[in-house]
Design an enzyme around this catalytic site. Structure first.
Site: not given
Lengths: 315, 315
Positions: B54, B79
Site C-alpha cells: 500500500k 483501519s
C-alpha cells in the site's frame, strides 16, 4: 600470530559454495534507524537455506573433501542448525551424512534433518554421549568428522557472508555478529580484515553464556561452566581456532541479557517483518544497549538464523 | 473496453515513487517448491515500507497531486495498511494527512499512523460514520480524498510491484495476488498485460468475502453482504474501477477458506522465515489448493503485507 586463513582461501570458499546458497538480501528500516540512532543494515542469513548461515560452512566443508573422503560420508553431532547444514550439504553432494542428535532435540529439528535423508543416531543429551556416538560412527564407516565451528573450512564458509555484505554495502563502518562457537565471528573478522580493514568488528553475546567476553578479558579461553540463556544457538564455548582469530581481529564483545534479546527479537519481527531466532537477535540487542558508541554510523548486522518453534514464542 | 491506465502511466508511477520505496527482494525455497509442485517466487511486499504494498499506491497518489492540492493535504478513512500508507506518503511530501479511523482499530495501528504525524479522527466503526467524518474533514480543510483502491493513481502505484517482479524474474508464467478492493490485482494485471502478455494472472480470495469471485461469475459487482474471514485486509468489496480491469485481464479467482489461509501462512513463516499477515498468505493458499493447475510452472506470488499482531497469532 599469522592468520590461519588467507584472502584467497576465503574467495575460493565463496566460489565453491555460491551455486548452492542464496545471496541473502540486505534489509533496512527507517524506524529501526530512528530507534538505534544510526544506519542499520541487516544481512538476512535467516533467509539462507536451512534458515541459517550454517549452510555456508557446512557446504564449504563438504565440498572441500577429497573424492575418497566424500565416498565415506560425513559425521557430526548437533541438536541445531549445524545438523541441518551438514545434512543439506551432504545431500547436495550426494554423499552419506551421519548425524548424532540428543534424544531431547525438538521434533521439528529431527524431522528437518531426516528430510535431507541423513542417518540420525540418537544419544543421551550429554557432550560425552554425543562424542562417543560420533566416534563410533567414524570407526564403523570411515566418515569424516566436521566440527560446527572449530574448523578452518567451516570458518571460511561462514566468512563468505561478510564478503557479500561488504560487496553489496561497501560503506559499512561496523560489522556485528553473534558469538557462540565463533565460526561466524571469526570468518566475518577475517573477511573484514582483508577487504575493509577500517571496519570495526563487534559481537553480541548472551550474559548466560558469556565465555568469549571473559576469554577476551583473560587472554585465554574461559569455558562456560553453566549456560542459561534463551539464545539456544550460542551455548557452546568458543573454539580455539576461532578464538585465536577473534582475539586478534575483533574489537569488543558486547554482553546482553535475555530480556534485551527478547525485546530486540520482537522489534525485528515487528518492524522488519522477518522471523529471527533469539540467537539471531543478539547483535541487534547489543547495538541497542550500547548505541551511544555507534551514533550516526553505518552498522552492518548479520542476522544469523530464523529457526524458532512458532508454538513457543517468548512474546 | 479501453484500458484506463497506459503503460507509460505505469512506468511514470514507478519513476515517481522509486526514490521513496524499497525494491523488495524475491525469495525462493526448495522445500516450498517441493510442496507446491512448481517453482514459486515470492515478491516480498511485507518487507516494503509500512509493511505492505500500500506504500506504493499511497505515494503515487500523493506525489501526483498539484501544488495547490498538496498544500491542503489528504484525507482517507481506513483501519488498516492504507491509513499507514497515506500517513507515510504525506509525511514524505511534508503535507498534512487527516486519517479517519474506527475507534475499534487496534492500538498498534493507531500508534503507527500517529507515528507518521498524521491527524487522526476517531469515529464509530461503520461505513457511514467513516464517510461522514471524512466528508466533514474535506469540507473543513479542502483536503483531497484518496480511496484505498478505487483510484487510478493508487492502481498505478500498486502495479509497480509487478513491474519490478517481472524485471527481476523475467521468466514467470503465472502471477498471483490476493484480492480485496482490487488495487493490487488490477495494477498487477495491467503491468503483466503490457509487459508480458503471456503471463496468466490469478488472485486468491477468502471464502468469507468472496465478492470478486461471485462478481466474475455474474459479470457485475456482487457486494459482500457479510464478511467473515481471518484475512482482515480483504473484507471490502471490489471497486468498480478495479473490477473493470480485473474482468478483462484476470484469468480466475481462486477461493480458499480460513484454515487453508492459516496453514499457508504458517508454512511461509516456517519455511521462508518471513512475517506474513493472513491476507498476504491467501494467494499461496490458493496455489496449494489448486496446485494441479500449476505443476512445473514458474509462479510469482506477491506477498501483500506483514502487519500482524504478534500477541494474537492463529497458531
Amino acid at each position: 600470530m599469522e592468520l590461519p586463513i588467507s584472502l584467497a582461501e576465503l574467495r575460493e570458499a565463496h566460489e565453491r559454495i555460491k551455486p548452492f546458497i542464496h545471496r541473502t538480501p540486505i534489509l533496512t528500516s527507517e524506524s529501526i534507524n530512528a530507534i538505534a540512532g544510526c544506519e542499520v543494515y541487516f544481512k538476512c542469513e535467516n533467509l539462507q537455506k536451512i534458515g541459517a548461515f550454517k549452510a555456508r560452512g557446512g557446504l564449504n566443508a563438504v565440498l572441500s573433501l577429497s573424492e575418497a573422503q566424500r565416498a565415506k560420508g560425513v559425521v557430526t553431532h548437533s541438536s541445531g542448525n549445524h545438523a541441518q547444514a551438514m545434512a543439506m550439504a551432504a545431500k547436495t553432494c550426494g554423499i552419506p551424512a551421519y548425524i548424532v542428535m540428543p534424544n531431547t532435540a525438538p521434533d521439528v529439528k529431527k524431522k528437518a534433518v531426516a528430510g535431507y535423508g541423513a542417518e540420525i543416531t540418537f544419544c543421551e543429551p550429554t557432550q560425552a554421549a554425543r562424542e562417543a556416538a560420533a566416534n563410533q560412527i567414524m570407526e564403523a564407516t570411515g566418515a569424516t568428522y566436521v566440527s560446527p565451528y572449530n574448523d578452518n573450512k567451516v570458518i571460511e564458509g561462514q566468512g563468505t557472508t561478510a564478503i557479500e555484505f561488504m560487496e553489496d554495502q561497501p560503506d559499512l563502518e561496523v560489522l556485528m555478529t553473534p558469538v557462540g562457537g565463533g565460526g561466524l565471528l571469526a570468518g566475518t573478522a577475517l573477511a573484514a580484515h582483508y577487504l575493509k580493514p577500517k571496519i570495526r568488528v563487534f559481537a553480541g553475546e548472551p550474559k548466560g553464556a558469556m565465555d568469549t567476553f571473559l576469554s577476551m578479558q583473560k587472554g585465554e579461553i574461559v569455558p562456560n561452566k553453566t549456560t542459561n540463556t534463551i539464545a539456544d544457538g550460542l551455548l557452546v564455548t568458543v573454539g580455539d581456532k576461532n578464538f585465536a582469530i577473534i582475539q586478534k581481529l575483533v574489537k569488543e564483545i558486547l554482553v546482553v541479557n535475555d530480556q534485551e534479546i527478547v525485546d530486540a527479537m520482537r522489534l525485528i519481527w515487528e518492524r522488519m517483518k522477518i522471523v529471527v531466532e533469539p540467537s539471531g537477535a543478539v547483535p541487534f540487542a547489543s547495538l541497542l544497549k550500547y548505541k551511544a558508541q555507534f551514533t550516526g554510523q553505518k552498522v552492518g548486522i548479520i542476522i544469523s538464523g530464523g529457526n524458532v518453534d512458532l508454538g513457543k514464542l517468548p512474546f
